[in-house]
Each structure stands twice: as structure tokens, then as C-alpha cells.
Design a protein around this motif. Structure first.
Motif, mmCIF file in Angstrom:
data_model
loop_
_atom_site.group_PDB
_atom_site.id
_atom_site.type_symbol
_atom_site.label_atom_id
_atom_site.label_comp_id
_atom_site.label_asym_id
_atom_site.label_seq_id
_atom_site.Cartn_x
_atom_site.Cartn_y
_atom_site.Cartn_z
ATOM 1 N N PHE A 162 -7.438 4.447 -3.729
ATOM 2 C CA PHE A 162 -7.520 3.417 -4.764
ATOM 3 C C PHE A 162 -8.099 3.991 -6.052
ATOM 4 N N ASN A 163 -9.119 4.837 -5.942
ATOM 5 C CA ASN A 163 -9.690 5.441 -7.144
ATOM 6 C C ASN A 163 -8.657 6.299 -7.868
ATOM 7 N N GLU A 164 -7.891 7.051 -7.117
ATOM 8 C CA GLU A 164 -6.870 7.899 -7.737
ATOM 9 C C GLU A 164 -5.768 7.049 -8.368
ATOM 10 N N ALA A 165 -5.268 6.063 -7.605
ATOM 11 C CA ALA A 165 -4.206 5.204 -8.121
ATOM 12 C C ALA A 165 -4.710 4.335 -9.271
ATOM 13 N N GLY A 166 -5.972 3.944 -9.206
ATOM 14 C CA GLY A 166 -6.551 3.138 -10.276
ATOM 15 C C GLY A 166 -6.624 3.902 -11.582
ATOM 16 N N LEU A 167 -6.843 5.201 -11.505
ATOM 17 C CA LEU A 167 -6.867 6.022 -12.719
ATOM 18 C C LEU A 167 -5.484 6.042 -13.365
ATOM 19 N N TYR A 220 0.830 -1.211 0.000
ATOM 20 C CA TYR A 220 0.000 0.000 0.000
ATOM 21 C C TYR A 220 0.861 1.258 0.000
ATOM 22 N N ASP A 221 2.043 1.171 0.616
ATOM 23 C CA ASP A 221 2.885 2.359 0.679
ATOM 24 C C ASP A 221 3.409 2.788 -0.682
ATOM 25 N N ALA A 222 3.306 1.928 -1.692
ATOM 26 C CA ALA A 222 3.682 2.358 -3.039
ATOM 27 C C ALA A 222 2.782 3.492 -3.513
ATOM 28 N N ILE A 223 1.530 3.472 -3.076
ATOM 29 C CA ILE A 223 0.592 4.537 -3.440
ATOM 30 C C ILE A 223 0.913 5.816 -2.677
ATOM 31 N N PRO A 228 -15.909 0.889 -10.203
ATOM 32 C CA PRO A 228 -15.691 -0.406 -10.852
ATOM 33 C C PRO A 228 -14.819 -0.324 -12.097
ATOM 34 N N ALA A 229 -14.783 0.829 -12.743
ATOM 35 C CA ALA A 229 -13.949 0.976 -13.932
ATOM 36 C C ALA A 229 -12.468 1.092 -13.590
ATOM 37 N N LEU A 230 -12.173 1.401 -12.318
ATOM 38 C CA LEU A 230 -10.789 1.659 -11.916
ATOM 39 C C LEU A 230 -10.242 0.662 -10.917
ATOM 40 N N VAL A 231 -11.111 0.039 -10.146
ATOM 41 C CA VAL A 231 -10.679 -0.805 -9.029
ATOM 42 C C VAL A 231 -11.463 -2.109 -9.036
ATOM 43 N N GLY A 232 -10.742 -3.219 -8.941
ATOM 44 C CA GLY A 232 -11.354 -4.533 -8.801
ATOM 45 C C GLY A 232 -10.763 -5.231 -7.584
ATOM 46 N N ALA A 289 -2.001 3.317 -17.870
ATOM 47 C CA ALA A 289 -0.875 2.472 -18.280
ATOM 48 C C ALA A 289 -1.327 1.103 -18.756
ATOM 49 N N GLY A 290 -2.632 0.910 -18.862
ATOM 50 C CA GLY A 290 -3.160 -0.356 -19.359
ATOM 51 C C GLY A 290 -3.337 -1.429 -18.307
ATOM 52 N N LEU A 291 -3.268 -1.067 -17.023
ATOM 53 C CA LEU A 291 -3.433 -2.024 -15.935
ATOM 54 C C LEU A 291 -4.685 -1.698 -15.130
ATOM 55 N N LYS A 292 -5.015 -2.597 -14.207
ATOM 56 C CA LYS A 292 -6.102 -2.323 -13.272
ATOM 57 C C LYS A 292 -5.632 -2.628 -11.860
ATOM 58 N N LEU A 293 -5.997 -1.758 -10.925
ATOM 59 C CA LEU A 293 -5.682 -1.955 -9.520
ATOM 60 C C LEU A 293 -6.677 -2.943 -8.920
ATOM 61 N N LEU A 294 -6.156 -3.922 -8.170
ATOM 62 C CA LEU A 294 -6.986 -4.860 -7.420
ATOM 63 C C LEU A 294 -6.599 -4.799 -5.947
ATOM 64 N N PHE A 295 -7.550 -5.161 -5.087
ATOM 65 C CA PHE A 295 -7.268 -5.278 -3.657
ATOM 66 C C PHE A 295 -7.464 -6.718 -3.228
ATOM 67 N N HIS A 296 -6.514 -7.230 -2.436
ATOM 68 C CA HIS A 296 -6.567 -8.588 -1.910
ATOM 69 C C HIS A 296 -7.023 -8.548 -0.454
ATOM 70 N N ASN A 297 -7.990 -9.370 -0.120
ATOM 71 C CA ASN A 297 -8.588 -9.372 1.212
ATOM 72 C C ASN A 297 -7.939 -10.377 2.157
ATOM 73 N N HIS A 298 -8.018 -10.036 3.458
ATOM 74 C CA HIS A 298 -7.697 -10.953 4.549
ATOM 75 C C HIS A 298 -8.874 -10.964 5.524
#
Length: 302
Positions: A166-171, A121-124, A207-211, A176-185
Motif C-alpha cells: 500500500f505504501n508503494e502503490a500509494g506513492l 488488490y490484484d491491480a497492485i 498517513p501521507a500515502l494511505v488512508g 497522479a493526484g490521488l490517494k489510496l484508501l483501504f475498505h474494511n470488512h
């Protein structure tokens, strides 16, 4: 104060108390999904009257956290063995001293494809997001995954802040042609201050930016119902961590535990699932886990 055992998704019909007391407290071989018990593995494999689908071979992958021990000793040799078992894809989690270009070369030589990489997360928050995106593109992946949130954010305000970021980073990722995802615990499925934390992310991200990379074990252990999420939030879950649960709640090889994967996967198409990534957090024999889990997923009908 909220009852900490009430971690079920509203309307899902399952709570952590009922899940742990009913599913994990029995020694009978049962499969569990949505709070209901079903006959164990034979029905999963043979399929019932509605079990007509199978996981495409190109969709069966290995999340490399499972293989961290062998990777540390022989990264490329481990990839070769996974490819020989039949795996088509991997999720990268830990580079063991190699950079993205070197790992991409090993993947290409062994015929495997990286579909995602876990990035803290700190990459964001630290300005490293664009470099992380570049590395995932170098690896050949489609998704950049945030594996968890800091424990200090495990409250509604923290999750709302994460959703905003996440919305900002997902944009940026989308450009860049990627999509941001979140992994749950498991903690993501807790009710805090009357709110189910995971649902804040689902409901307040675009939903267009984050999965989501949905870990089926942690969702079930936290009292969530994976199938209901697939039904209620179409196309939000392109990747899964397929991780089984032993009757006592420990990790298990896929197919040897109590989770009803066939029941969950009946709704996988609606959920948008493209990748079924095997994971075991503490395998006694990682290659045996890889073989057992692949065999089960390849034979599964749902």
C-alpha cells in the motif's frame, strides 16, 4: 490459541462477545457505539446540547454497490434517480459493461460526482495499478480504494505485506493526484496471533500515502469502535460507508437500525471525514433504501 471473540481494539472497551451479546441480543431499540447503549433515533435527529453539526449536502453520497440491480438495467436512469433524491456523490463499484469515460459522461449529465472507485488488490500485484489510477482520474475521483485483501493474507504477515505494498502503490497514486484508501470488512477486525489485523494497516502505512474508507457496519460487527479510530488517528478516514445494523445483526437502511451514527460523527471532523457514502449490501428495494437513508443523513445532527 487466541479467543476469536476478542476482536475489540485494545483500550476500546468493546469485544465481539459483548457487542453481539449485548447489542444484537436485545430487541429493544438502542443505538450502539463503543460498547455503550444510547437512546435510539429521536435523539440522533433532534440532537442534544452538543449536537450542532450536520453533514454538508455535498458530503452525502451513495456507494453504487447498493444500486447494482437497477444499474444493471438502466445505469444512467439510476443515477438520475439518485440525483433527484438529493445525493451529490457516488462511489463506483462495478461498471456493468461501461468504461470509465462512458460512466463519467453519465455522471456529468446527471450532476453527480464520483469521488472514488473500488479496485481489486490484484491491480497492485499484477501491474494494472497505473491503468486503474488513470480510470479513477477519468471518473473524476479523488481516491482509489482497495476493497479487501485475499483470505490467504488474513494473518499478521499478510497484513504487513499489504501495508508495504500500500505504501508503494500509494506513492504512485499520489504522483497522479490521488490517494489510496483501504475498505474494511469484519475479518479485518479480528485478533490473530495476538495482533489486531486492522491496526497493522493503520500503524504501518504512511498517513501521507494511505488512508481508509471506513465501513461503520463492519467495524462495529467486528468489535471495533469507529469513534476511537477517528480520535486516535486524525485525518486518516476521508470516506465512510454508512451502513446500519438491524437488531439481529443484519443490514438495515441508515436510521432504522441500532448504530449510533451521531455518536460516531461527533469525531468525524477529527478523523478527516469528507464523504458519507450510504451502503446496504442486500436491499429489498434499493430506491427505498436510497430515499430512507438520504432522509436520515440529511436530518441528522451531531
Amino acid at each position: 490459541m487466541n479467543d476469536p471473540t476478542r476482536t475489540g481494539r485494545p483500550g476500546s472497551g468493546i469485544s465481539r462477545r459483548s457487542f453481539l451479546g449485548g447489542a444484537l441480543g436485545t430487541t429493544a431499540a438502542v443505538a450502539v457505539v463503543g460498547g455503550a447503549a444510547a437512546p435510539a433515533r429521536a435523539d440522533d435527529l433532534a440532537g442534544g446540547e452538543h449536537a450542532k453539526r450536520r453533514i454538508p449536502p455535498s458530503g452525502i453520497g451513495m456507494h453504487l454497490y447498493t444500486m447494482r440491480g437497477p444499474l444493471a438495467q438502466d445505469f444512467e436512469g439510476t443515477l438520475e434517480q439518485l440525483a433527484a433524491i438529493g445525493y451529490a456523490t457516488v462511489g463506483v463499484s462495478g461498471r456493468h459493461g461501461y468504461d470509465a469515460t462512458q460512466i463519467r459522461g453519465m455522471l456529468d449529465r446527471t450532476g453527480l460526482k464520483a469521488v472514488l472507485e473500488h479496485v481489486g488488490y490484484d491491480a497492485i500485484t499484477s501491474g494494472r495499478w497505473e491503468q486503474a489510477i488513470d480510470d479513477v482520474r477519468t471518473l473524476g475521483g479523488k481516491w482509489i480504494v482497495i476493497p479487501s485483501l485475499p483470505s490467504s493474507m488474513h494473518n499478521p504477515a499478510g497484513y504487513r505485506e499489504a501495508a508495504r505494498r500500500f505504501n508503494e502503490a500509494g506513492l504512485t497514486a499520489r504522483s497522479a493526484g490521488l490517494k489510496l484508501l483501504f475498505h474494511n470488512h469484519e475479518p479485518d477486525h479480528r485478533v490473530v496471533e495476538g495482533e489486531l489485523l486492522y491496526d497493522i494497516l493503520v500503524d504501518e502505512t504512511d498517513p501521507a500515502l494511505v488512508g481508509f474508507e471506513f465501513d461503520l457496519y463492519w467495524a462495529a460487527k467486528g468489535g471495533g469502535d469507529p469513534a476511537s479510530y477517528f480520535r486516535e488517528h486524525p485525518r486518516r478516514f476521508p470516506a465512510l460507508h454508512v451502513k446500519d445494523m438491524a437488531p439481529n445483526g443484519d443490514f438495515a437502511d441508515v436510521g432504522s437500525g441500532v448504530l449510533d451514527f451521531a455518536g460516531m460523527f461527533r469525531y468525524a471532523r477529527r478523523g478527516g471525514v469528507k464523504q458519507w457514502l450510504v451502503e446496504h449490501d442486500a436491499p429489498a428495494d434499493p430506491f427505498l433504501t436510497a430515499r430512507n437513508s438520504y432522509a436520515h443523513l440529511a436530518a441528522l445532527r451531531y
